[in-house]
Scaffold this motif. Structure first.
Motif, PDB file in Angstrom:
ATOM      1  N   LEU A 220     -26.296  -4.993 -28.055  1.00  0.00           N
ATOM      2  CA  LEU A 220     -25.743  -3.646 -28.027  1.00  0.00           C
ATOM      3  C   LEU A 220     -26.396  -2.824 -26.933  1.00  0.00           C
ATOM      4  CD1 LEU A 220     -25.525  -2.939 -31.861  1.00  0.00           C
ATOM      5  CD2 LEU A 220     -23.655  -3.437 -30.290  1.00  0.00           C
ATOM      6  N   GLY A 221     -25.557  -2.118 -26.192  1.00  0.00           N
ATOM      7  CA  GLY A 221     -26.025  -1.338 -25.055  1.00  0.00           C
ATOM      8  C   GLY A 221     -26.080  -2.139 -23.777  1.00  0.00           C
ATOM      9  N   GLY A 222     -25.805  -3.439 -23.875  1.00  0.00           N
ATOM     10  CA  GLY A 222     -25.936  -4.289 -22.704  1.00  0.00           C
ATOM     11  C   GLY A 222     -24.728  -4.327 -21.797  1.00  0.00           C
TER      12      GLY A 222
ATOM     13  N   SER B 191     -20.059  -3.762 -21.707  1.00  0.00           N
ATOM     14  CA  SER B 191     -18.804  -3.413 -22.353  1.00  0.00           C
ATOM     15  C   SER B 191     -18.445  -4.443 -23.404  1.00  0.00           C
ATOM     16  CB  SER B 191     -17.675  -3.326 -21.311  1.00  0.00           C
ATOM     17  OG  SER B 191     -17.983  -2.375 -20.313  1.00  0.00           O
ATOM     18  N   ASN B 192     -17.601  -4.015 -24.358  1.00  0.00           N
ATOM     19  CA  ASN B 192     -17.121  -4.974 -25.339  1.00  0.00           C
ATOM     20  C   ASN B 192     -15.958  -5.779 -24.781  1.00  0.00           C
ATOM     21  OD1 ASN B 192     -14.838  -3.351 -25.487  1.00  0.00           O
ATOM     22  ND2 ASN B 192     -15.354  -2.467 -27.482  1.00  0.00           N
ATOM     23  N   TRP B 193     -15.347  -6.569 -25.619  1.00  0.00           N
ATOM     24  CA  TRP B 193     -14.292  -7.479 -25.147  1.00  0.00           C
ATOM     25  C   TRP B 193     -13.085  -6.726 -24.597  1.00  0.00           C
ATOM     26  CZ3 TRP B 193      -9.419  -8.401 -27.695  1.00  0.00           C
ATOM     27  CH2 TRP B 193      -9.203  -7.574 -28.793  1.00  0.00           C
ATOM     28  N   GLN B 194     -12.940  -5.447 -24.991  1.00  0.00           N
ATOM     29  CA  GLN B 194     -11.822  -4.655 -24.495  1.00  0.00           C
ATOM     30  C   GLN B 194     -12.170  -3.855 -23.243  1.00  0.00           C
ATOM     31  OE1 GLN B 194     -11.260  -2.511 -28.195  1.00  0.00           O
ATOM     32  NE2 GLN B 194      -9.384  -3.641 -28.618  1.00  0.00           N
ATOM     33  N   GLY B 195     -13.380  -4.064 -22.728  1.00  0.00           N
ATOM     34  CA  GLY B 195     -13.801  -3.339 -21.541  1.00  0.00           C
ATOM     35  C   GLY B 195     -14.312  -1.944 -21.810  1.00  0.00           C
ATOM     36  N   GLN B 196     -14.509  -1.608 -23.083  1.00  0.00           N
ATOM     37  CA  GLN B 196     -15.013  -0.284 -23.427  1.00  0.00           C
ATOM     38  C   GLN B 196     -16.530  -0.270 -23.364  1.00  0.00           C
ATOM     39  OE1 GLN B 196     -13.312  -0.232 -27.334  1.00  0.00           O
ATOM     40  NE2 GLN B 196     -11.415   0.770 -26.658  1.00  0.00           N
ATOM     41  N   PRO B 197     -17.126   0.769 -22.788  1.00  0.00           N
ATOM     42  CA  PRO B 197     -18.587   0.829 -22.710  1.00  0.00           C
ATOM     43  C   PRO B 197     -19.202   1.062 -24.072  1.00  0.00           C
ATOM     44  CG  PRO B 197     -17.624   2.877 -21.933  1.00  0.00           C
ATOM     45  CD  PRO B 197     -16.482   1.921 -22.153  1.00  0.00           C
ATOM     46  N   ASP B 198     -20.377   0.553 -24.284  1.00  0.00           N
ATOM     47  CA  ASP B 198     -21.096   0.778 -25.525  1.00  0.00           C
ATOM     48  C   ASP B 198     -21.385   2.259 -25.681  1.00  0.00           C
ATOM     49  OD1 ASP B 198     -23.813   1.010 -27.120  1.00  0.00           O
ATOM     50  OD2 ASP B 198     -22.923  -0.913 -27.656  1.00  0.00           O
ATOM     51  N   VAL B 199     -21.272   2.738 -26.925  1.00  0.00           N
ATOM     52  CA  VAL B 199     -21.441   4.164 -27.177  1.00  0.00           C
ATOM     53  C   VAL B 199     -22.820   4.662 -26.745  1.00  0.00           C
ATOM     54  CG1 VAL B 199     -22.257   3.785 -29.547  1.00  0.00           C
ATOM     55  CG2 VAL B 199     -21.183   5.961 -28.936  1.00  0.00           C
ATOM     56  N   ARG B 200     -23.820   3.787 -26.768  1.00  0.00           N
ATOM     57  CA  ARG B 200     -25.166   4.207 -26.409  1.00  0.00           C
ATOM     58  C   ARG B 200     -25.284   4.591 -24.935  1.00  0.00           C
ATOM     59  NH1 ARG B 200     -24.666   0.553 -29.986  1.00  0.00           N
ATOM     60  NH2 ARG B 200     -25.840   0.546 -31.925  1.00  0.00           N
ATOM     61  N   LYS B 201     -24.341   4.115 -24.123  1.00  0.00           N
ATOM     62  CA  LYS B 201     -24.349   4.458 -22.705  1.00  0.00           C
ATOM     63  C   LYS B 201     -23.161   5.341 -22.327  1.00  0.00           C
ATOM     64  CE  LYS B 201     -26.955   0.486 -20.980  1.00  0.00           C
ATOM     65  NZ  LYS B 201     -26.983  -0.660 -20.038  1.00  0.00           N
ATOM     66  N   ALA B 202     -22.469   5.882 -23.347  1.00  0.00           N
ATOM     67  CA  ALA B 202     -21.250   6.635 -23.054  1.00  0.00           C
ATOM     68  C   ALA B 202     -21.253   8.025 -23.686  1.00  0.00           C
ATOM     69  CB  ALA B 202     -20.034   5.847 -23.523  1.00  0.00           C
ATOM     70  N   LEU B 203     -22.404   8.525 -24.105  1.00  0.00           N
ATOM     71  CA  LEU B 203     -22.447   9.872 -24.663  1.00  0.00           C
ATOM     72  C   LEU B 203     -22.108  10.896 -23.585  1.00  0.00           C
ATOM     73  CD1 LEU B 203     -25.600   9.984 -26.982  1.00  0.00           C
ATOM     74  CD2 LEU B 203     -23.207   9.706 -27.635  1.00  0.00           C
ATOM     75  N   THR B 204     -21.275  11.849 -23.945  1.00  0.00           N
ATOM     76  CA  THR B 204     -20.937  12.928 -23.019  1.00  0.00           C
ATOM     77  C   THR B 204     -21.952  14.048 -23.146  1.00  0.00           C
ATOM     78  OG1 THR B 204     -19.551  14.078 -24.627  1.00  0.00           O
ATOM     79  CG2 THR B 204     -18.502  12.353 -23.302  1.00  0.00           C
ATOM     80  N   ALA B 205     -21.956  14.944 -22.169  1.00  0.00           N
ATOM     81  CA  ALA B 205     -22.850  16.096 -22.214  1.00  0.00           C
ATOM     82  C   ALA B 205     -22.557  16.951 -23.438  1.00  0.00           C
ATOM     83  CB  ALA B 205     -22.714  16.910 -20.930  1.00  0.00           C
ATOM     84  N   ALA B 206     -21.272  17.051 -23.803  1.00  0.00           N
ATOM     85  CA  ALA B 206     -20.914  17.844 -24.972  1.00  0.00           C
ATOM     86  C   ALA B 206     -21.460  17.208 -26.251  1.00  0.00           C
ATOM     87  CB  ALA B 206     -19.400  17.980 -25.051  1.00  0.00           C
ATOM     88  N   GLN B 207     -21.404  15.891 -26.348  1.00  0.00           N
ATOM     89  CA  GLN B 207     -21.940  15.222 -27.526  1.00  0.00           C
ATOM     90  C   GLN B 207     -23.449  15.403 -27.626  1.00  0.00           C
ATOM     91  OE1 GLN B 207     -20.303  11.330 -26.716  1.00  0.00           O
ATOM     92  NE2 GLN B 207     -18.749  11.544 -28.318  1.00  0.00           N
ATOM     93  N   VAL B 208     -24.130  15.351 -26.503  1.00  0.00           N
ATOM     94  CA  VAL B 208     -25.570  15.593 -26.505  1.00  0.00           C
ATOM     95  C   VAL B 208     -25.857  17.013 -26.981  1.00  0.00           C
ATOM     96  CG1 VAL B 208     -27.619  15.760 -25.055  1.00  0.00           C
ATOM     97  CG2 VAL B 208     -26.017  13.867 -24.732  1.00  0.00           C
ATOM     98  N   ALA B 209     -25.065  17.972 -26.510  1.00  0.00           N
ATOM     99  CA  ALA B 209     -25.250  19.359 -26.933  1.00  0.00           C
ATOM    100  C   ALA B 209     -25.009  19.534 -28.421  1.00  0.00           C
ATOM    101  CB  ALA B 209     -24.326  20.261 -26.123  1.00  0.00           C
TER     102      ALA B 209
ATOM    103  N   PRO C 156     -31.124   2.922 -24.777  1.00  0.00           N
ATOM    104  CA  PRO C 156     -29.714   2.568 -24.584  1.00  0.00           C
ATOM    105  C   PRO C 156     -29.410   1.097 -24.791  1.00  0.00           C
ATOM    106  CG  PRO C 156     -30.772   3.081 -22.487  1.00  0.00           C
ATOM    107  CD  PRO C 156     -31.735   3.460 -23.554  1.00  0.00           C
ATOM    108  N   GLU C 157     -30.397   0.221 -24.652  1.00  0.00           N
ATOM    109  CA  GLU C 157     -30.208  -1.204 -24.918  1.00  0.00           C
ATOM    110  C   GLU C 157     -31.114  -1.615 -26.064  1.00  0.00           C
ATOM    111  OE1 GLU C 157     -28.938  -2.900 -20.516  1.00  0.00           O
ATOM    112  OE2 GLU C 157     -30.930  -3.322 -21.302  1.00  0.00           O
ATOM    113  N   LEU C 158     -30.554  -2.343 -27.018  1.00  0.00           N
ATOM    114  CA  LEU C 158     -31.349  -2.785 -28.168  1.00  0.00           C
ATOM    115  C   LEU C 158     -32.115  -4.048 -27.796  1.00  0.00           C
ATOM    116  CD1 LEU C 158     -29.147  -2.030 -31.275  1.00  0.00           C
ATOM    117  CD2 LEU C 158     -30.631  -0.550 -29.924  1.00  0.00           C
ATOM    118  N   ALA C 159     -33.032  -3.849 -26.891  1.00  0.00           N
ATOM    119  CA  ALA C 159     -33.833  -4.944 -26.356  1.00  0.00           C
ATOM    120  C   ALA C 159     -35.193  -4.403 -25.955  1.00  0.00           C
ATOM    121  CB  ALA C 159     -33.148  -5.584 -25.150  1.00  0.00           C
TER     122      ALA C 159
END
Length: 898
Positions: free
Chosen positions: A800-802, A804-822, A830-833
């Motif tokens: 996780l965090g490494g 995109s998934n099989w659909q090409g979507q980025p992992d949520v840990r690397k896709a937070l928006t500025a609004a979500q952080v706020a 960001p990587e579970l490693a």
């Protein structure tokens, strides 16, 4: 890394000055550079390490002491392609999490079995709970790499770890020792050992004990607990009886009592929950609204949360999304909207406080957990070993053993003062085992063989209390329509059969009974004086009976929190006055059999050089998912996993015995791998399933060098390379990440062929140097430095965090928006490693001329490196928790031998 290399360089620099200092060494103490020989029993018979055609790393008691290794976890730093940690936090923190060449098992809970076998004096320990053993009273430790299916049986698919305790002295003088240690975090250890004859030549005894204490380096700021402390007492006793020249009987027992808090962990990531089921409105309505309403948004409105004004006529009420940038009203939004306001009142938290990223600690090992974390256990066992020399080269050995575990380990997963996710396991286990080995030789010693049988019976019980989003049922049950009720259920004298789908406080009570038997045989035949053939085989049968009886927490007359109908603000809302059965009671039965052969050739080129090649098979038993979260989809068994390994190696003794070089290369097919997955059913319910996910390919090599370059100076080098990659997944005809109960497949689309295996670093490396100076009339002084390296190590099977998934979507840990952080989300890992890192130790020891007194000082984790040992992800709750290795610590010990 630079500092660690500098440390190694400093140790090597001693070479330049050591010859002159070493001249003071008495010739009788060191008249040769020849290294001490190590005898191992990896092939169930005593033989020199350099003559054993297997990949094995051996540690003597003195080696463990010099390397400042006090428990089983520490040996991984000095063993190539081996990864050992003290287990998952939900297993107490002292369970053994061992991987060899990328093969092991993260989960501690039955029916899941370990992938690396642990043996103490040839007795197999079936469960990993409490397996991070202290190494008091140890004579030798062996790490066997690769499947050991022929001589050791099931659950040694990755390899085996053998602990051999000190033998009982029957003849000669008494011997013993007493040692006291102090150090960081108020460490206070006392260890003692004594052995000697009762009737010389006939009867002897051994007694050892240890008391180990130190405060924790982590902290729970809510409860005030220290975390990662130590508190245990151990005792081991043995009697050895030689009634005749050909009969040797040893009876021994051991007991451990552990009372300590859980491991130091922290919340590292807080991101949007991945659970947000659609309300199912028509597409044109969704398009007109401009967002996708979820069922949770409707539930929150019914429970009294503020609603969106001005919705078109005919639409149900919908709660205001507290995190509108997500685009979806998720599971954690429901919890923050409805339940958190009540908990803020009860806990005295400021109004507006939420379950968000404020509970992420910037200091590793610090948490704000509501519930305590404990790691308590009592482990004891008895065994009897009988060796009978039958004459004419025949001998019979019997090993009979009984063991028990009683463990309790509660843990708060969310690391916040809210009851979002917590478990509290009480696990009891007992096992009885019997092994018989008949061995001998024939044809003037050209043929050596061993054959035998093995039986194991195990009984275990897990009584667990699981709290997940506590309070949702109490709030939602009176306001949700009947369509969201599930059943059947029973509780009390008046059965309640309208269990709400949002009751997640549940109480699994699961039992297992295991019967295992096996027959095995192995021969070693000298085809020529220099060429030896090994043929072996074992047939094992594993029968398991798994009983599930799991209850939900219900309240017959619910009272609920602020903003919900009927709440007065004066009645406690969460009264525990009812239980409802949601899984079982049901009994699941299955059995699995496997034949695990081995074929090998060993060619002795000279007295100092040997090469060998082998092919072997190992298997790990099947079972069922240990955490059934619903009645359906959780009763299908998973099959055993199987490993086929080809190995090529060599054992080399150079420079008149002063240098040893051992090499091994391997290639493995790892089939039907058992992986614990997190997914959802077709209806969106959480599923925690252990399934046969697919196959992988493992290949790599190890090299170990031990050298005595001149008198008083020893050098150790070891390295390993491991290439681990998935080969294929069992996901045919699957189009979504759901479990298909009809086909038994788990279609986990988050897994990728590019993912690396768990706890399988590509590179492992260790370097150590020890210099000893002898001083007339004063004694000896030894300085040792060790450094070990691990490349990047994934701690989650999804990586996780490494990427995109099989659909090409980025992992949520690397896709937070500025609004979500706020809005309160934050990702610090960001990587579970664990990224590549070095660890270093230093030890300085003085011994008096008679070598009966030793004073030693040591520092472990010299550069105070922060590193992760375990990571647990729970996307349903939008959290990741991390657990850490110990920080820099110093110790000072005094030991007296007699």
């Amino acid at each position: 890394m630079t500092r660690c290399l500098a440390l190694a360089g400093t140790a090597l620099a001693v070479v330049g000055t050591s010859p002159s200092l070493a001249q003071n060494a008495p010739a009788a103490l060191d008249d040769s550079l020849r290294l001490d020989e190590i005898v191992v029993t990896a092939q169930r018979r005593a033989e020199r390490l350099q003559e054993a055609p297997v990949s094995v790393t051996a540690f003597t008691a003195s080696t463990l002491t010099d390397q400042a290794v006090s428990n089983l976890v520490g040996i991984a730093r000095f063993t190539p392609n081996v990864e050992i940690s003290s287990g998952r936090a939900d297993g107490g923190g002292s369970s053994l999490n061992a991987y060899i060449r990328g093969v092991g098992q993260q989960d501690f809970l039955f029916p899941t079995d370990p992938g690396v076998g642990l043996y103490v004096d040839d007795v197999y320990l079936a469960r990993t709970i409490g397996g991070a053993l202290d190494l008091s009273d140890v004579e030798r430790l062996e790490v066997l790499r690769g499947p050991q299916g022929t001589l050791y049986g099931k659950n040694t698919v990755g390899g085996a770890i053998k602990i051999v305790t000190k033998p009982v002295i029957v003849d000669g003088a008494f011997e013993g020792s007493i040692e006291g240690t102090t150090g960081s975090y108020h460490r206070s250890d006392v260890k003692a050992y004594v052995s000697g004859p009762i009737v010389p030549g006939v009867l002897g005894f051994k007694l050892s004990g240890a008391s180990i204490h130190r405060n924790g380096w982590g902290r729970n700021v809510t409860t005030g607990e220290d975390l990662s402390d130590e508190g245990k007492q151990l005792v081991r006793g043995a009697i050895r009886w030689l009634p005749s020249e050909n009969l040797d009987i040893t009876i021994q027992g051991d007991y451990q009592r552990q009372r300590q808090n859980g491991p130091a962990g922290s919340l590292v990531n807080r991101y949007p929950s991945d659970t947000a089921p659609s309300l199912g409105l028509p597409p044109e309505v969704v398009a007109a609204l401009g967002f996708e309403p979820t069922a949770f948004q409707y539930f929150a409105a019914l429970a009294g949360a503020p609603t969106i004004p001005g919705l078109p006529g005919g639409l149900p009420p919908l709660a205001v999304d507290p995190t509108p940038s997500d685009g979806l009203f998720r599971f954690d939004d429901l919890y923050n909207s409805v339940i958190v306001p009540y908990w803020n009142q009860k806990l005295g938290l400021p109004a507006g406080t939420k379950f968000d990223s404020r509970w992420i600690s910037d200091k590793p090992g610090v948490s704000s957990s509501l519930d305590p974390s404990k790691d308590n256990n009592e482990v004891w066992g008895l065994s009897a070993s009988v060796d009978w020399d039958l004459g004419d080269g025949l001998s019979l050995k019997s090993i009979t053993a009984y063991r028990e575990i009683d463990a309790y380990f509660p843990r708060d997963a969310d690391k916040s003062p809210y009851p979002v996710a917590a478990t509290a396991n009480r696990v009891t286990q007992d096992q009885f085992s019997q092994e018989l080995q008949l061995s001998g030789d024939a044809l003037n010693g050209r043929l050596r063989w061993v054959t035998g049988g093995y039986y194991l019976r195990e009984n275990a019980f897990d009584d667990n209390a699981v709290r997940l989003y506590s309070g949702l049922y109490e709030v939602l049950s009176p306001v949700l329509p009947d369509m969201y009720a599930v059943g059947p259920c029973t509780t009390g004298p008046q059965p309640d059969c309208t269990t709400n789908a949002f009751s997640f406080d549940y109480f699994p009570k699961n039992r297992i009974k295991v019967d295992t038997w096996a027959l095995f045989s192995q021969i070693n035949y000298d085809l020529t004086p220099d060429l030896n053939l090994t043929l072996g085989g074992r047939y094992s049968e594993d029968k398991k009976v798994y009983t599930q009886d799991n209850m939900l927490q219900l309240v017959q007359d619910p009272k609920f929190g602020p903003g919900t109908p009927g709440y007065t603000g004066t009645i406690p809302p969460f009264e525990e006055n009812g239980l409802a059965r949601y899984v079982g009671p049901r009994e699941l039965k299955d059995s699995w059999g496997s034949f695990t052969p081995k074929v090998g050739l060993a060619w002795t080129l000279t007295a100092d050089h040997m090469v060998y090649a082998s092919w072997s098979k190992g298997f790990k038993g099947g079972g069922w998912s240990p955490r059934p979260t619903q009645q359906n989809n959780t009763d299908l068994a998973y099959d055993p996993e199987v490993l086929y390994t080809y190995e090529l190696g060599s054992k080399n003794t150079l420079m008149n015995g002063s240098v040893i070089v051992n090499l091994a290369a391997f290639y493995s097919n790892y089939n039907d791998m058992q992986v614990t997955t997190v997914g959802s059913s077709g209806g969106g319910a959480l599923l925690l399933l252990t399934r046969n996910i697919g196959d992988s390919i493992l290949w790599g090599f190890e090299g170990e060098v031990t050298a005595r370059l001149f008198r008083g100076f020893d050098l150790n080098l070891a390295g390993g390379y491991l290439n681990s990659k998935w080969d294929k997944f069992n996901r045919s005809a699957c189009v979504a990440a759901i479990y298909d109960a009809t086909s038994g497949r788990f279609c986990d689309t988050d897994l990728s062929l590019d993912d690396k295996l768990v706890d399988a670093p590509e590179w492992t490396f260790t370097v150590g140097a020890q210099q000893t100076w002898w001083m007339d009339g004063i004694g000896s002084l030894s300085l040792r430095g060790d450094a070990s390296y691990r490349s990047k190590t994934w701690k989650d099977p999804y990586n996780l965090g490494g990427g995109s998934n099989w659909q090409g979507q980025p992992d949520v840990r690397k896709a937070l928006t500025a609004a979500q952080v706020a809005e309160g989300y934050r990702v610090t890992m960001p990587e579970l490693a664990q990224d590549a890192y070095w660890l270093a130790n230093l030890r300085l020891a003085w011994r008096n001329p008679d070598e009966d007194w030793e004073v030693a000082a040591a520092v472990t984790n010299l550069f105070d490196k922060t590193y992760v040992t375990n990571l647990l992800a729970a996307a349903t709750f939008g959290i990741d928790e991390a657990y850490y290795g110990r920080p820099r610590e110093w110790m000072l010990s005094v030991k007296y031998r007699f």
